[in-house]
Structures are given as C-alpha cells and as structure tokens.
Design a protein around this motif. Structure first.
Motif, PDB file in Angstrom:
ATOM      1  N   MET A   1      38.776 -72.523  11.995  1.00 39.63           N
ATOM      2  CA  MET A   1      37.455 -73.334  11.700  1.00 39.63           C
ATOM      3  C   MET A   1      37.665 -74.211  10.513  1.00 39.63           C
ATOM      4  SD  MET A   1      34.104 -71.042  10.491  1.00 39.63           S
ATOM      5  CE  MET A   1      34.467 -70.577   8.893  1.00 39.63           C
ATOM      6  N   LEU A   2      38.396 -73.598   9.412  1.00 43.56           N
ATOM      7  CA  LEU A   2      38.597 -74.496   8.083  1.00 43.56           C
ATOM      8  C   LEU A   2      39.325 -75.944   8.508  1.00 43.56           C
ATOM      9  CD1 LEU A   2      38.318 -74.500   5.134  1.00 43.56           C
ATOM     10  CD2 LEU A   2      40.577 -73.735   4.934  1.00 43.56           C
ATOM     11  N   ALA A   3      39.948 -75.783   9.472  1.00 43.73           N
ATOM     12  CA  ALA A   3      40.864 -77.231   9.818  1.00 43.73           C
ATOM     13  C   ALA A   3      39.834 -78.104  10.394  1.00 43.73           C
ATOM     14  CB  ALA A   3      42.076 -76.787  10.900  1.00 43.73           C
ATOM     15  N   ARG A   4      38.889 -77.576  11.126  1.00 44.55           N
ATOM     16  CA  ARG A   4      37.636 -78.387  11.842  1.00 44.55           C
ATOM     17  C   ARG A   4      36.961 -78.866  10.895  1.00 44.55           C
ATOM     18  NH1 ARG A   4      37.928 -74.399  15.672  1.00 44.55           N
ATOM     19  NH2 ARG A   4      35.808 -73.238  15.102  1.00 44.55           N
ATOM     20  N   GLY A   8      36.314 -82.900   9.764  1.00 44.37           N
ATOM     21  CA  GLY A   8      35.144 -83.511   9.626  1.00 44.37           C
ATOM     22  C   GLY A   8      34.722 -83.960   8.198  1.00 44.37           C
ATOM     23  N   VAL A   9      34.989 -83.435   7.135  1.00 42.69           N
ATOM     24  CA  VAL A   9      34.835 -83.852   5.811  1.00 42.69           C
ATOM     25  C   VAL A   9      35.575 -85.217   5.685  1.00 42.69           C
ATOM     26  CG1 VAL A   9      35.181 -83.583   3.321  1.00 42.69           C
ATOM     27  CG2 VAL A   9      34.323 -81.570   4.670  1.00 42.69           C
ATOM     28  N   MET A  10      36.978 -85.142   6.281  1.00 45.88           N
ATOM     29  CA  MET A  10      37.824 -86.433   6.031  1.00 45.88           C
ATOM     30  C   MET A  10      37.106 -87.664   6.771  1.00 45.88           C
ATOM     31  SD  MET A  10      40.282 -85.632   4.097  1.00 45.88           S
ATOM     32  CE  MET A  10      39.028 -84.543   3.189  1.00 45.88           C
ATOM     33  N   LEU A  11      36.600 -87.271   8.176  1.00 45.66           N
ATOM     34  CA  LEU A  11      35.892 -88.344   9.011  1.00 45.66           C
ATOM     35  C   LEU A  11      34.728 -88.925   8.178  1.00 45.66           C
ATOM     36  CD1 LEU A  11      35.814 -89.946  11.620  1.00 45.66           C
ATOM     37  CD2 LEU A  11      34.605 -88.088  12.591  1.00 45.66           C
ATOM     38  N   VAL A  86      47.969 -81.550   0.922  1.00 47.81           N
ATOM     39  CA  VAL A  86      47.387 -80.193   1.361  1.00 47.81           C
ATOM     40  C   VAL A  86      45.992 -80.355   1.939  1.00 47.81           C
ATOM     41  CG1 VAL A  86      46.661 -77.964   0.754  1.00 47.81           C
ATOM     42  CG2 VAL A  86      48.922 -78.767  -0.176  1.00 47.81           C
ATOM     43  N   PHE A  87      45.262 -80.765   1.316  1.00 54.36           N
ATOM     44  CA  PHE A  87      43.685 -80.785   1.808  1.00 54.36           C
ATOM     45  C   PHE A  87      43.399 -81.963   2.704  1.00 54.36           C
ATOM     46  CE2 PHE A  87      43.784 -78.157  -2.028  1.00 54.36           C
ATOM     47  CZ  PHE A  87      43.152 -77.276  -1.584  1.00 54.36           C
ATOM     48  N   VAL A  88      44.295 -83.111   2.546  1.00 49.44           N
ATOM     49  CA  VAL A  88      43.840 -84.405   3.549  1.00 49.44           C
ATOM     50  C   VAL A  88      44.752 -84.284   4.615  1.00 49.44           C
ATOM     51  CG1 VAL A  88      43.683 -87.085   3.352  1.00 49.44           C
ATOM     52  CG2 VAL A  88      42.966 -85.646   1.314  1.00 49.44           C
ATOM     53  N   TRP A  89      45.995 -83.804   4.530  1.00 49.18           N
ATOM     54  CA  TRP A  89      46.960 -83.869   5.721  1.00 49.18           C
ATOM     55  C   TRP A  89      47.230 -82.632   6.411  1.00 49.18           C
ATOM     56  CZ3 TRP A  89      48.215 -86.641   9.587  1.00 49.18           C
ATOM     57  CH2 TRP A  89      49.530 -86.558  10.189  1.00 49.18           C
ATOM     58  N   ARG A  90      47.898 -81.726   5.624  1.00 50.96           N
ATOM     59  CA  ARG A  90      48.634 -80.447   6.318  1.00 50.96           C
ATOM     60  C   ARG A  90      47.397 -79.583   6.899  1.00 50.96           C
ATOM     61  NH1 ARG A  90      52.611 -79.273   1.012  1.00 50.96           N
ATOM     62  NH2 ARG A  90      54.033 -81.273   1.422  1.00 50.96           N
ATOM     63  N   GLN A  91      46.429 -79.223   5.888  1.00 49.98           N
ATOM     64  CA  GLN A  91      45.701 -78.115   6.442  1.00 49.98           C
ATOM     65  C   GLN A  91      44.649 -78.982   7.489  1.00 49.98           C
ATOM     66  OE1 GLN A  91      45.478 -75.059   2.825  1.00 49.98           O
ATOM     67  NE2 GLN A  91      43.427 -76.465   3.035  1.00 49.98           N
ATOM     68  N   VAL A 117      39.977 -71.323   0.214  1.00 49.11           N
ATOM     69  CA  VAL A 117      39.714 -72.572   1.232  1.00 49.11           C
ATOM     70  C   VAL A 117      41.022 -73.257   1.480  1.00 49.11           C
ATOM     71  CG1 VAL A 117      37.331 -73.192   0.321  1.00 49.11           C
ATOM     72  CG2 VAL A 117      39.237 -73.964  -0.955  1.00 49.11           C
ATOM     73  N   CYS A 118      42.003 -72.524   2.005  1.00 50.50           N
ATOM     74  CA  CYS A 118      43.285 -73.069   2.687  1.00 50.50           C
ATOM     75  C   CYS A 118      43.388 -72.368   3.752  1.00 50.50           C
ATOM     76  CB  CYS A 118      44.288 -72.487   1.660  1.00 50.50           C
ATOM     77  SG  CYS A 118      44.437 -73.576   0.035  1.00 50.50           S
ATOM     78  N   ASN A 119      44.478 -72.736   4.455  1.00 50.27           N
ATOM     79  CA  ASN A 119      44.970 -72.103   5.883  1.00 50.27           C
ATOM     80  C   ASN A 119      46.341 -72.210   5.952  1.00 50.27           C
ATOM     81  OD1 ASN A 119      45.684 -74.590   6.749  1.00 50.27           O
ATOM     82  ND2 ASN A 119      43.766 -75.047   8.069  1.00 50.27           N
TER      83      ASN A 119
END
Length: 302
Positions: A1-4, A8-11, A86-91, A117-119
C-alpha cells in the motif's frame, strides 16, 4: 500500500511541476516556471534543514557531544541524497525488486525491519548483496502504515519463524528507526522470543522516544513520543537483561530521533556514529561491518 501511495505522490508532484513550467513558459516567464519546478523537486531539502535546526535546539544537556557546524552540513547534504534515493526511487518503485532469500540449514539468516513511512524497499542495497551472497533474509513491510505498533507484532513473528524453520538457527534482526520498537514489542509479547533471535541491531531507533514525535498525530507516532505511556508500558514488560542482546547505533546528527541519547538503551552496546543523519545511518560502513561480524559471514553483506 505504501509503495502505491508514494508512487501516486511522485506522479502528482511531477504533474504539478510540469503544469507550473508550462504555465510559466506560456506566460513569458520561463524563470518563474523553472524556479517552481526546483521548489517542487527540492523543497524537501528545506524540511530536512528545519529538522537539523530543531535537533540543535533540543540537544540540551544530552551527554552526547554536540555535532559541529561542518558535521551538520555534511550530514544534511548526505541526507538530501539518501532521502531522494529511498523515498523517490527505492520504496515506490523497487520495493519488490529484491525478494527474500530462502534459508538453508545451518546458515544464519537476517530479518530486516524498516521504520516509519517506509517499506522493505529501504533495504534494497542490503537485499541485493544478500541475494548475491546467498545469505538467507526476510525483509518485512509493516502495514497498515499508521497503526499502533503492537499491530505489527505478528509480522515479526512470521518473519522470525520462517527463518528459524528454514535455517534451524535463530536469525539476526536488523532494525531501522521505528522497526526497533516493533521488535521490542514482539519480544515483550512473545514468551521465549529472546532465545529465538541471535542478536538485535537497531539503527536510529527512538528507544526513549523522540522530541520530533510531538509534531505527529498518527497512532504509531504517538507511541514514539518522549516518555509516552506506550514506551513506559513496554519497558515495564521487558526483562532487565534484554538490553544486553541489543547493539544500538545512534548519532548526534540524527534529524529524526533527538536528543541523541533517545536512540540508546541502558545496558545495550550503544555505538555513536558521527555526522550521520537518520536515513543515512542505515547504510553506514560501521553498521554494515557490525552486521557482517554478527552474521559470521565476513564481508557477506558489506
């Protein structure tokens, strides 16, 4: 769920940046358009700078030596890079790129537990190397994202039990930030759990809570407030000798868990990392070396 959610936030941010640039360019103000894109792309660095300013102000009488100005600047610059990775690419996009490595009898495994807020994407560099070296490992993704910390206990049980079954050995547990508290909750809630882990390495875990948590309102953040009722209840349930099974890495430049002493445990092997911020600590050479030593695999996860 967090990855999705993070995808969405990045988009959304990409669309806002593109719209801003287009409007500025069409109106004959390309500089304003470019400045808007830069603000959207790098505004997070300002937030990080504010966190570093807060940690300086809150240090107070903490026995950890204060970070010098140059150390704070280096830590901030490094964190700007690591946070983007981490937050823009890996997760958002690489959380499942490196699957868990199945266990083999007699080869000790590693359980990786991420923070708030990680995965499991946080651990991508670790998982890639474990895959290359055939090191058994399980990396959890704690969900629901904003629940009480005790809700995650069954996920830790499942991960530890899996490696126990596959390897015949108690695993090493490596935790970042909030993940260390989740593992402590599992240890306190599960009879005999302390004998089912070889050792616990925590990285920037708010064992005593963190001042910054007063700015949050989610259930797990409330648990991480300094002197929270949840932390007090957890400590009351723990055996007096439990801390001896922990190695705790902390830093005077941790922009999330401060003052620095908050990431230590009385009776644990507490190790200070100079000039290293919160996310960057998960990849610090001293942390990697300690895990390699504990796992008995030389440089297997270095």
């Amino acid at each position: 769920m967090l990855a999705r959610l993070q995808r969405g936030v990045m988009l959304m941010l990409a669309l806002v940046a593109a719209t801003w640039l287009l409007i500025g360019w069409s109106a004959g103000h390309p500089v304003i358009g470019v400045l808007g894109v830069m603000l959207i792309s790098f505004g997070y660095t300002v937030v990080l700078a504010a966190e570093f300013a807060m940690l300086v102000c809150v240090h107070g009488g903490d026995p950890t030596p204060r970070a010098r100005c140059g150390e704070l600047v280096r830590a901030w610059l490094s964190e700007c890079v690591v946070a983007w990775q981490v937050f823009v690419w890996r997760q958002p996009f690489r959380a499942d790129r490196w699957p868990d490595v199945p266990g083999r009898p007699g080869v000790r495994g590693i359980v990786f537990v991420h923070g708030y807020v990680c995965n499991r994407g946080l651990w991508s560099p670790w998982l890639e190397r474990c895959t290359a070296e055939h090191r058994p490992c399980v990396a959890v993704s704690l969900e629901p994202v904003f629940s009480e910390l005790d809700v995650y206990v069954p996920q830790i049980e499942q991960a530890v039990a899996r490696l126990e079954c596959e390897t015949g050995l108690p695993p090493l547990v490596v935790c970042h930030s909030m993940g260390g508290l989740v593992v402590r909750a599992w240890l306190a809630a599960t009879p005999g759990a302390d004998k089912r882990v070889d050792h616990v390495v925590t990285i920037a875990t708010p064992h005593r809570g963190t001042w910054l948590a007063r700015l949050g309102r989610t259930a797990n953040v409330l648990h991480m407030r300094s002197s929270s009722d949840w932390l007090a209840a957890l400590k009351a349930r723990e055996a007096a000798t439990l801390a001896a099974r922990f190695t705790c890495f902390y830093s005077h430049a941790d922009n999330i868990v401060f003052p620095p002493r908050a990431a230590t445990m009385a009776g644990a092997d507490n190790r200070h990392l100079r000039a290293t911020a919160h996310m960057a600590m998960a990849f610090h050479p001293q942390v990697v070396a300690e895990v390699a030593r504990r796992i008995g695999g030389g440089d297997a996860v270095a």
